[in-house]
Motif scaffolding. Sequence first.
Motif, PDB file in Angstrom:
ATOM      1  N   ILE A 244       0.824  -1.221   0.000  1.00  0.00           N
ATOM      2  CA  ILE A 244       0.000   0.000   0.000  1.00  0.00           C
ATOM      3  C   ILE A 244       0.852   1.261   0.000  1.00  0.00           C
ATOM      4  O   ILE A 244       0.315   2.374  -0.009  1.00  0.00           O
ATOM      5  CB  ILE A 244      -0.972   0.014   1.194  1.00  0.00           C
ATOM      6  CG1 ILE A 244      -0.213   0.118   2.513  1.00  0.00           C
ATOM      7  CG2 ILE A 244      -1.876  -1.209   1.165  1.00  0.00           C
ATOM      8  CD1 ILE A 244      -1.119   0.290   3.724  1.00  0.00           C
ATOM      9  N   GLY A 245       2.190   1.102   0.017  1.00  0.00           N
ATOM     10  CA  GLY A 245       3.078   2.261  -0.072  1.00  0.00           C
ATOM     11  C   GLY A 245       3.090   3.142   1.165  1.00  0.00           C
ATOM     12  O   GLY A 245       3.286   4.363   1.059  1.00  0.00           O
ATOM     13  N   LEU A 246       2.923   2.549   2.351  1.00  0.00           N
ATOM     14  CA  LEU A 246       2.837   3.343   3.576  1.00  0.00           C
ATOM     15  C   LEU A 246       4.086   4.173   3.823  1.00  0.00           C
ATOM     16  O   LEU A 246       4.002   5.317   4.285  1.00  0.00           O
ATOM     17  CB  LEU A 246       2.584   2.423   4.772  1.00  0.00           C
ATOM     18  CG  LEU A 246       2.467   3.120   6.128  1.00  0.00           C
ATOM     19  CD1 LEU A 246       1.184   3.948   6.192  1.00  0.00           C
ATOM     20  CD2 LEU A 246       2.505   2.107   7.268  1.00  0.00           C
ATOM     21  N   PHE A 247       5.267   3.607   3.516  1.00  0.00           N
ATOM     22  CA  PHE A 247       6.520   4.291   3.806  1.00  0.00           C
ATOM     23  C   PHE A 247       7.009   5.157   2.643  1.00  0.00           C
ATOM     24  O   PHE A 247       8.069   5.767   2.745  1.00  0.00           O
ATOM     25  CB  PHE A 247       7.605   3.278   4.180  1.00  0.00           C
ATOM     26  CG  PHE A 247       7.395   2.635   5.518  1.00  0.00           C
ATOM     27  CD1 PHE A 247       7.869   3.237   6.670  1.00  0.00           C
ATOM     28  CD2 PHE A 247       6.711   1.433   5.629  1.00  0.00           C
ATOM     29  CE1 PHE A 247       7.679   2.659   7.909  1.00  0.00           C
ATOM     30  CE2 PHE A 247       6.508   0.841   6.862  1.00  0.00           C
ATOM     31  CZ  PHE A 247       6.994   1.454   8.002  1.00  0.00           C
ATOM     32  N   GLU A 248       6.261   5.189   1.559  1.00  0.00           N
ATOM     33  CA  GLU A 248       6.696   5.948   0.396  1.00  0.00           C
ATOM     34  C   GLU A 248       6.011   7.312   0.368  1.00  0.00           C
ATOM     35  O   GLU A 248       4.959   7.527   0.980  1.00  0.00           O
ATOM     36  CB  GLU A 248       6.386   5.161  -0.880  1.00  0.00           C
ATOM     37  CG  GLU A 248       7.128   3.827  -0.933  1.00  0.00           C
ATOM     38  CD  GLU A 248       6.959   3.108  -2.252  1.00  0.00           C
ATOM     39  OE1 GLU A 248       7.357   3.663  -3.292  1.00  0.00           O
ATOM     40  OE2 GLU A 248       6.425   1.988  -2.243  1.00  0.00           O
ATOM     41  N   THR A 249       6.618   8.229  -0.368  1.00  0.00           N
ATOM     42  CA  THR A 249       6.081   9.577  -0.497  1.00  0.00           C
ATOM     43  C   THR A 249       4.799   9.555  -1.334  1.00  0.00           C
ATOM     44  O   THR A 249       4.764   8.913  -2.384  1.00  0.00           O
ATOM     45  CB  THR A 249       7.119  10.496  -1.160  1.00  0.00           C
ATOM     46  OG1 THR A 249       8.322  10.441  -0.372  1.00  0.00           O
ATOM     47  CG2 THR A 249       6.627  11.925  -1.220  1.00  0.00           C
ATOM     48  N   PRO A 250       3.717  10.239  -0.915  1.00  0.00           N
ATOM     49  CA  PRO A 250       3.646  11.017   0.330  1.00  0.00           C
ATOM     50  C   PRO A 250       3.345  10.132   1.525  1.00  0.00           C
ATOM     51  O   PRO A 250       2.525   9.205   1.431  1.00  0.00           O
ATOM     52  CB  PRO A 250       2.488  11.976   0.062  1.00  0.00           C
ATOM     53  CG  PRO A 250       1.583  11.199  -0.862  1.00  0.00           C
ATOM     54  CD  PRO A 250       2.494  10.365  -1.728  1.00  0.00           C
ATOM     55  N   LEU A 251       4.003  10.409   2.649  1.00  0.00           N
ATOM     56  CA  LEU A 251       3.738   9.681   3.875  1.00  0.00           C
ATOM     57  C   LEU A 251       2.357  10.045   4.410  1.00  0.00           C
ATOM     58  O   LEU A 251       1.787  11.070   4.024  1.00  0.00           O
ATOM     59  CB  LEU A 251       4.805  10.029   4.918  1.00  0.00           C
ATOM     60  CG  LEU A 251       6.235   9.553   4.635  1.00  0.00           C
ATOM     61  CD1 LEU A 251       7.200  10.155   5.643  1.00  0.00           C
ATOM     62  CD2 LEU A 251       6.309   8.034   4.671  1.00  0.00           C
ATOM     63  N   PRO A 252       1.798   9.216   5.291  1.00  0.00           N
ATOM     64  CA  PRO A 252       0.509   9.575   5.902  1.00  0.00           C
ATOM     65  C   PRO A 252       0.589  10.942   6.575  1.00  0.00           C
ATOM     66  O   PRO A 252       1.647  11.352   7.068  1.00  0.00           O
ATOM     67  CB  PRO A 252       0.298   8.460   6.935  1.00  0.00           C
ATOM     68  CG  PRO A 252       1.093   7.316   6.425  1.00  0.00           C
ATOM     69  CD  PRO A 252       2.290   7.913   5.751  1.00  0.00           C
ATOM     70  N   ARG A 253      -0.527  11.647   6.604  1.00  0.00           N
ATOM     71  CA  ARG A 253      -0.558  12.977   7.205  1.00  0.00           C
ATOM     72  C   ARG A 253      -0.175  12.907   8.678  1.00  0.00           C
ATOM     73  O   ARG A 253      -0.473  11.939   9.377  1.00  0.00           O
ATOM     74  CB  ARG A 253      -1.944  13.582   7.061  1.00  0.00           C
ATOM     75  CG  ARG A 253      -2.355  13.841   5.618  1.00  0.00           C
ATOM     76  CD  ARG A 253      -3.798  14.296   5.537  1.00  0.00           C
ATOM     77  NE  ARG A 253      -4.012  15.499   6.371  1.00  0.00           N
ATOM     78  CZ  ARG A 253      -5.171  15.796   6.931  1.00  0.00           C
ATOM     79  NH1 ARG A 253      -6.199  14.972   6.794  1.00  0.00           N
ATOM     80  NH2 ARG A 253      -5.287  16.905   7.637  1.00  0.00           N
TER      81      ARG A 253
END
Length: 406
Positions: A244-253
């Motif tokens: 889900i790309g949690l650690f990729e840009t953009p990071l969670p707010r």
Amino acid sequence: MSHSGHFSAVTQPIRNDRVRERPSAAFAPARERIVVADALRGFAIMGLFIVHMVEYFELYWYQPEPGWIHNTVFFLFGGKAYGVFALLFGLSFYIILDNHARRGRDFRLRFCWRLMLLWFFGYVHSLLYAGDILQLLAICGFLLVICQRLGNNALLSIALFFLIQGPQILVIAWYTVVGVDYQAPLFIPHMVRNFDVFATGNISDLLRYNLLAGQVGKWLFFFETGRLWQLIGLMFLGAYTGRIGLFETPLPRVATLFKGVIVAGTAYFFISWCTAFISGLFTEGMARWAAEQLLSYCANLCVIVGGVSLFLAAYQSTLLRPTIEKLAPAGRLTLSFYLLQSVVFVPVFYGFGLGGFAFLGQAWSLVLAIVCCLLQIILAAVWLKHFRYGPMEWVWRRLTFLGAKN
């Protein structure tokens, strides 16, 4: 975690300024390194090192010295640094397989070979330090390979099953309904024998003992406490976060991450509050002990979730990011540092060396750990200015691709 090829490659790691891969239409570009994940991994290896130092590489339990230093270090990092490693191991698994999939390759069989190499490194390491974690990560990694084709929902469901200690709940039910003929964990007498050898044996005694007997207590500990199940869950969760790309840009707010910190903190205090009540539902014996372990690991999970959320939020601060990014080079050398830490400090604490477990004490061990953390951070930055990989990362990589045509 790397290895070798031609004679020139065997004799020295690949230098940044001397080797460039040729661009090829057959090779789609792999994603860039995820700096925040490297930094988090660097933070974890330093946290684990501090635990090992304050724990005298397990000999703290030979002559326990309870106090605020031990309690603080274990609250912050004990059982949590391992967990972050498992999370990021799952993330790395996804990234490696995805990078090769982008190039039209099925990397699963070679990844299994990579896991076998990691297990071998871990076993050799465990001859010196029986508490090695690499063997466990390698063995559990095969589960990720088996489940790699499952969908996101299935992957998350498996992660949650292990994170809520599903197998441990079944074990508690077995203890309660069927019962066992022992009233204390089986790993304890094995660990007591381990500590005697670590504290009083010579190097020959240690190596011979750790060939097999010294390994038993560790594996019983992983099973009986439920740490095994939590690490498997975190590995699957790491693979899911990669998808889900949690650690990729953009990071969670940042606001979302702080909500995660609050929820994790609230859950931690709730679990701590109800532990005595739930424990009281069981009679003395293994069922009660296992239930207490289950709650302890659930509380640890809350600290891990809250800590990772706080780390990602801090990384988005323009004030804190430059400092946090200084951990990233160490995060790229975790295998090298993990092994080096044992090679240097097991002889400092164990009986075959200086026997420091008997005289260093908690405070000086902590000071020494912090100083050595700073030195490792500096060393990693300097090393990666000249080499693409850490020494053992290079060895692991070279052996992973041994016999590959491309």
